[in-house]
Each structure stands twice: as structure tokens, then as C-alpha cells.
Design a protein around this motif. Structure first.
Motif: not given
Length: 412
Positions: A93, A96-97, A100, A102-103, A107, A113
Motif C-alpha cells: 500500500w 501507492f502513496n 501520483r 507511481d500510483s 495500477q 494494493s
């Protein structure tokens, strides 16, 4: 910081379309990213015929690689490109933070996640369904986290076998098909001479400690001295004084100390198995306390700072686990081991590592392990994980011999 305290966990499902991953592969954005962000400039795939044969049979495919660098998930995009077949992957998780872009990229490339600080039934069900549907292979790193120690395999997580066996039962019932697991060894090799890079990076670390540039010690000796110095600084920070004994015993004592302090402060029992289990229990409690306080309107800055210190302590314990015994012994050290150690020290001391050393990754796919539909025997470790660990260890030991030893590389 590997624990996300800015917002509660929210499951991010995988993107199942083909347009985005095809676009990324066609324009070789993976190559650009790995070169710019990770220093990986070349690759070589071996044994892809094993993976290809499983695709042609229509098997549910679990890809189980070792996990030594953050580049690993994207590096597996190269064999996927050669086979012209997209993949799905489990990603922590916190990844993903980090930003933007990279997240978004994780996906769209098929990643979803996983909440490492709690039970994540949504992620578990998605992983199982991917193997049952067999539309794409699933990448699942059995070590769980990166260790930046390419030649040493960390203990494997038993949850990998649970996912594989559950999927095998469902797939056999639904379609009569099978699920297989391919061990995959990732080995990063230095491209070219590393002496100038090592000298420059070590000099920067030595300057930060107030040391004059060494002219009498070799690169290997300087690396070892710095590792001991940084351990001493952490001992002073967390214990108050430098401890006696060998480096391995001092490392283990410091791990126990930082975990003990956090466990007592957070009220966490020591029932968890091993250091990694204790780290996970601490992180789970940190997240629980943090968001419980927010819910009750009792989240002062001091409380957040205290929990952040516990996160840092758990990160330190996990980081210290990545300094294996004898890894830097003169008769065993290689150019890649020295580069890994310097980069790990930079991450611990500076918060970032220099990626100026060009790397080539060898991606070796092994024969498939057929996943039985039966549940694992009770009271013992799952035989599947023993087979996986044995296969990965054999491949990594063989690949480690392809690195240049420190003497030949002019580093000792």
C-alpha cells in the motif's frame, strides 16, 4: 517511512485492460524508468520457455521471484514483453502513496494494493481469482519486502502457499485446470568498473562523519569501517553507548532493543514469530492507534510524532536484518555486494541511494512447481515453501558467481 499515516488503507484494485500496459511496453517506458530511477540499463532473460509452456497450457501462473531491489516488479516487465503477455502484481500500500505518477503507473501495469499492517481480504481474493481465471500470471514476492541483499534469500512468507493452494482448489473445481508456481531468480550485475563510483560515494559518507579521505584502506575495508561506524551511531541513539562484541551480535542486540522499546510503549505482546513478525505486529498497532485517535478526535501532534518514531524503529530493525553475516568477508565479497552495501548505508544515513552504477539484471525462470489442491499438512511448514526456497537458493547461488569478486574488481 513504510507505514502510511496520512490516510487509512483503501484497497486499490488492478487495472484489467490491455491498452495502458501495451502503451507502456510499446514505448518502452519501463526501460526509461528503470534507467533513470534505478540505474538498471540492461537485462537478460533465461529459461522463459518454462513460463511460455505454462502460458500455452492455459495454467494459472504464480511467479515467485526473490526481492532485493525496488526495481524488481518493473524488471519483470521485460520477460512479459518478450512473451507478449501482461501480468498482475501485488504491491504494498505504501508504494501507492509515494507519488501520483507511481500510483498511476503501478495500477495501470496491473498492480493492486496489499495492506501489510492488517488483514486484507480484498487483496487476497483478487490474488486468488487472478490465478483461477488464468488470464494473466500473478507476481507475488514471497520474501514480502526488499532487502537489497541480492545473494541471500530472506525467510519466505507462508501466505504465498495459502494463496496458491486455495486457487488450485477453486480452479480444479471450476474448470479442471491447474495452478503452477515458477520460481524466478533476479540477479543484478554491475556494468563496467565501479571503483570511481565507490570511492566517490564512500568519500561523501566519510565527510559527513568528519573523516578525512582514506588513502591506506581499500574500498572493501572502507565500506566495512563505515558500516561499523553507522551501527555505532545507531547504538548511541537507541542504547546510549557503543556495545561490545562482534558486528553480528551488536546488530542483533540493537534489533532486540529497538523492538523491545516499541513493544512496551505500544503494549504489543511478543507472541509474533521472529523479527519480521514482531515488526509487522508493531506496525499494525501503530496504524490502529493512530486512526483510533483520529476517530476519537484525540490526535495531537505529539502522539503522531511518537508513533512516527516507532515506525522508524521498526524500519531500522528491518533494515538491520539486511546486513547478513559474512556478506562482506574478503573471500566472499564481490563488486555487486559492495555496491549494495554502500547503497543500503546511503538509504539509512542519507535517506536516498545513488544510482550512478549501471546495472544489468539477469532474470532466470525455473521449471514450474505444480500446486496441489490439498491443504498443507498441519504442524509443519508447507512443503511448497521448502521447494520454492530450495529452488530460489540454488539459482541465486549460481548467479552470484557471475559477479566479479572484490579482488578482480580492484576493490580489496
Amino acid at each position: 517511512m513504510t507505514v502510511v499515516l496520512d490516510r487509512p488503507y483503501q484497497f486499490i484494485p488492478p487495472h484489467r485492460g490491455n491498452w495502458w500496459p501495451s502503451f507502456i511496453q510499446t514505448f518502452r517506458l519501463v526501460d526509461f524508468y528503470l534507467k533513470k530511477k534505478e540505474g538498471v540499463v540492461d537485462y537478460e532473460c533465461r529459461g522463459l520457455h518454462h513460463w511460455e509452456a505454462s502460458l500455452k497450457r492455459g495454467d494459472g501462473i504464480l511467479l515467485a521471484p526473490n526481492h532485493c531491489r525496488t526495481a524488481d516488479p518493473l524488471a519483470l516487465g521485460w520477460p512479459a514483453r518478450e512473451l507478449k503477455h501482461h501480468v498482475h502484481a501485488v504491491a504494498s500500500w505504501h508504494l501507492f502513496n509515494t507519488g501520483r505518477f507511481d500510483s498511476f503507473a503501478i495500477q495501470k501495469m496491473g498492480g493492486f494494493s496489499l495492506n501489510r499492517e492488517g488483514t486484507d481480504r480484498a487483496s487476497l481474493e483478487i490474488a486468488i481469482s487472478i490465478l483461477v481465471d488464468a488470464n494473466r500470471p500473478l507476481i507475488l514476492f514471497p520474501e514480502g519486502t526488499t532487502n537489497r541483499t541480492n545473494d541471500v534469500l530472506k525467510p519466505l512468507l507462508d501466505g504465498v502457499a495459502f494463496i496458491a493452494r486455495t486457487a488450485a482448489r477453486r480452479r480444479a473445481k471450476d474448470s479442471g485446470g491447474q495452478v503452477v508456481m515458477h520460481p524466478i531468480a533476479l540477479k543484478y550485475l554491475c556494468v563496467g568498473d565501479t571503483r570511481d563510483w565507490c570511492d566517490q560515494q564512500l568519500s561523501e559518507l566519510e565527510n559527513r562523519l568528519g573523516w578525512a579521505r582514506s588513502t591506506t584502506f581499500s574500498i572493501l575495508q572502507r565500506t566495512t569501517r563505515l558500516a561499523e561506524a553507522l551501527l555505532s551511531l545507531k547504538e548511541i541513539q537507541h542504547i546510549g553507548t557503543v556495545q561490545p562484541g562482534s558486528l553480528p551480535s551488536r546488530r542483533d542486540h540493537l534489533i532486540e532493543r529497538v523492538l523491545d522499546v516499541s513493544e512496551i510503549r505500544l503494549g504489543v505482546s511478543r507472541d509474533a514469530d521472529g523479527i519480521r513478525g514482531r515488526v509487522r505486529a508493531i506496525r499494525t498497532e501503530i496504524v490502529a492507534q493512530h486512526f483510533a485517535a483520529i476517530k476519537n478526535g484525540k490526535e495531537p501532534l505529539a502522539s503522531r510524532d511518537r508513533l512516527a518514531r516507532d515506525v522508524d524503529a521498526s524500519d531500522l530493525a528491518q533494515d538491520l536484518m539486511s546486513y547478513p553475516n559474512c556478506y562482506m568477508q574478503p573471500d566472499q565479497a564481490t563488486d555487486t555486494r559492495i555496491v549494495e552495501t554502500i547503497q543500503r548505508m546511503q538509504e539509512s544515513f542519507l535517506g536516498r541511494s545513488d544510482i550512478g552504477v549501471p546495472l544489468k539484471v539477469v532474470i532466470q525462470c525455473d521449471e514450474p512447481i505444480l500446486i496441489p489442491a490439498e491443504k498443507a499438512p498441519r504442524g509443519e511448514r508447507d512443503p511448497l515453501m521448502n521447494r520454492l526456497q530450495e529452488r530460489l537458493t540454488i539459482m541465486l547461488e549460481s548467479l552470484s558467481a557471475e559477479a566479479r569478486n572484490a579482488a578482480d574488481a580492484g576493490l580489496s
